[in-house]
Design a protein around this motif. Structure first.
Motif, short mmCIF file in Angstrom:
data_model
loop_
_atom_site.label_atom_id
_atom_site.label_comp_id
_atom_site.label_asym_id
_atom_site.label_seq_id
_atom_site.Cartn_x
_atom_site.Cartn_y
_atom_site.Cartn_z
N PRO A 66 0.82 -1.22 0.00
CA PRO A 66 0.00 0.00 0.00
C PRO A 66 0.86 1.27 0.00
CG PRO A 66 -0.84 -1.56 1.62
CD PRO A 66 0.48 -2.10 1.12
N PRO A 67 0.50 2.23 -0.86
CA PRO A 67 1.25 3.49 -0.87
C PRO A 67 0.94 4.29 0.40
CG PRO A 67 -0.60 3.63 -2.38
CD PRO A 67 -0.56 2.22 -1.85
N PRO A 68 1.78 5.27 0.72
CA PRO A 68 1.55 6.04 1.95
C PRO A 68 0.29 6.89 1.88
CG PRO A 68 3.37 6.97 0.68
CD PRO A 68 2.97 5.70 0.01
N SER A 69 -0.21 7.23 3.04
CA SER A 69 -1.36 8.12 3.14
C SER A 69 -1.02 9.42 2.43
CB SER A 69 -1.64 8.37 4.63
OG SER A 69 -2.65 9.33 4.77
N GLY A 70 -1.98 9.97 1.72
CA GLY A 70 -1.76 11.21 0.99
C GLY A 70 -1.37 11.00 -0.46
N THR A 71 -1.25 9.73 -0.88
CA THR A 71 -0.92 9.47 -2.28
C THR A 71 -2.11 9.82 -3.16
OG1 THR A 71 0.60 7.69 -1.69
CG2 THR A 71 -0.24 7.69 -3.95
N ALA A 72 -1.89 10.73 -4.11
CA ALA A 72 -2.95 11.16 -5.01
C ALA A 72 -2.98 10.34 -6.28
CB ALA A 72 -2.75 12.64 -5.37
N GLN A 73 -1.85 9.81 -6.68
CA GLN A 73 -1.75 9.08 -7.95
C GLN A 73 -0.48 8.25 -7.95
OE1 GLN A 73 -1.49 11.82 -11.32
NE2 GLN A 73 -3.41 10.97 -12.06
N LEU A 74 -0.52 7.14 -8.65
CA LEU A 74 0.68 6.33 -8.86
C LEU A 74 1.15 6.52 -10.30
CD1 LEU A 74 -0.49 3.02 -7.14
CD2 LEU A 74 1.13 4.68 -6.23
N LEU A 75 2.44 6.58 -10.48
CA LEU A 75 3.03 6.68 -11.81
C LEU A 75 3.87 5.43 -12.02
CD1 LEU A 75 4.04 8.12 -14.43
CD2 LEU A 75 5.81 9.17 -13.00
N LEU A 76 3.59 4.70 -13.10
CA LEU A 76 4.37 3.53 -13.46
C LEU A 76 5.15 3.84 -14.74
CD1 LEU A 76 5.07 0.46 -13.06
CD2 LEU A 76 3.18 0.01 -14.65
N ILE A 96 -1.97 5.62 -12.37
CA ILE A 96 -2.82 4.60 -11.76
C ILE A 96 -3.49 5.16 -10.52
CG2 ILE A 96 -2.84 2.27 -10.76
CD1 ILE A 96 -0.20 1.79 -12.35
N ASP A 97 -4.77 4.86 -10.35
CA ASP A 97 -5.51 5.25 -9.15
C ASP A 97 -4.84 4.58 -7.94
OD1 ASP A 97 -7.41 5.07 -6.97
OD2 ASP A 97 -8.95 5.64 -8.42
N PRO A 98 -4.55 5.33 -6.88
CA PRO A 98 -3.84 4.75 -5.73
C PRO A 98 -4.65 3.70 -4.98
CG PRO A 98 -4.49 7.01 -5.26
CD PRO A 98 -4.80 6.76 -6.71
N ALA A 99 -5.95 3.63 -5.20
CA ALA A 99 -6.76 2.60 -4.55
C ALA A 99 -6.52 1.22 -5.17
CB ALA A 99 -8.24 2.97 -4.63
N THR A 100 -5.91 1.21 -6.34
CA THR A 100 -5.61 -0.05 -7.02
C THR A 100 -4.40 -0.68 -6.34
OG1 THR A 100 -6.36 0.94 -9.09
CG2 THR A 100 -5.01 -1.03 -9.28
N GLY A 101 -4.50 -1.93 -5.97
CA GLY A 101 -3.40 -2.60 -5.28
C GLY A 101 -2.58 -3.51 -6.15
#
Length: 190
Positions: A66-76, A96-101
């Motif tokens: 899980p990304p840290p709290s406050g993550t707005a977006q993931l970049l791959l 990528i939406d940060p809710a995606t695991g």
């Protein structure tokens, strides 16, 4: 093609210009990025390789902590750091939406990306493009780099939309703080 690969054997982009080493994409390295298709530093299966070398061009399964709290977006960002060019070739870039695991196989396809995935332009086109190194050039390393961004990446008015921006220009334009990051390297050789 084997002769060309041997002639270019000492020419490799290296990791100096990867997204990972850009000064504005530095941050903690606490995200654990894994795949059920290959281990870090291990060979990638043919299915994940380009169609022109017999693969299926299917992006691999990817999962992360899980990304840290406050993550707005993931970049791959997926880069070939052994391509015989001055800079690594971007094989895929996606927001990528940060809710995606995790991402299932094929989730980075240009035509039908998974829910919560925005595929961006790469060096080769849009979406995931699997390994297809020059025959005889030796092993190529493909780095899957995941960045947890503190603010969403979006286009400023009057600029090129992120979906159409060239990959190096897009990566250079990111101003969002990196809260965390992780990477996974797959290897392929012909």
């Amino acid at each position: 093609m084997t002769l060309l690969g041997r002639l270019l054997n000492n020419r490799r982009a290296g990791d100096t210009h990867t997204a990972w080493n850009l000064p504005h994409l530095q941050g903690p390295e606490l995200l654990s990025l894994t795949s059920r298709h290959f281990d870090d530093g291990a060979a990638m299966p043919l299915e994940q390789c380009a169609k022109n070398i017999g693969g299926a061009d299917v992006s691999p399964h990817l999962a992360w902590t899980p990304p840290p709290s406050g993550t707005a977006q993931l970049l791959l960002v997926v880069e070939d750091i052994d391509v015989p060019l001055t800079k690594p070739a971007v094989h895929c870039a996606a927001l990528i939406d940060p809710a995606t695991g995790h991402l299932d196989p094929g989730a980075l396809g240009a035509r039908n990306p998974a829910a919560g995935v925005r595929v961006l332009r790469s060096t080769i086109g849009r979406g995931y493009h699997g390994p297809a190194p020059i025959k005889g050039h030796g092993p190529h390393r493909y780095t899957f780099q995941l960045f947890a961004l503190g603010t969403p990446v979006d286009s400023a008015p009057g600029t090129t939309p992120v979906e159409r921006a060239r990959p190096r220009a897009f990566l250079s334009s990111i101003t969002a703080p990196v809260l965390d990051r992780g990477r996974l390297t797959g290897v392929y050789e012909r």
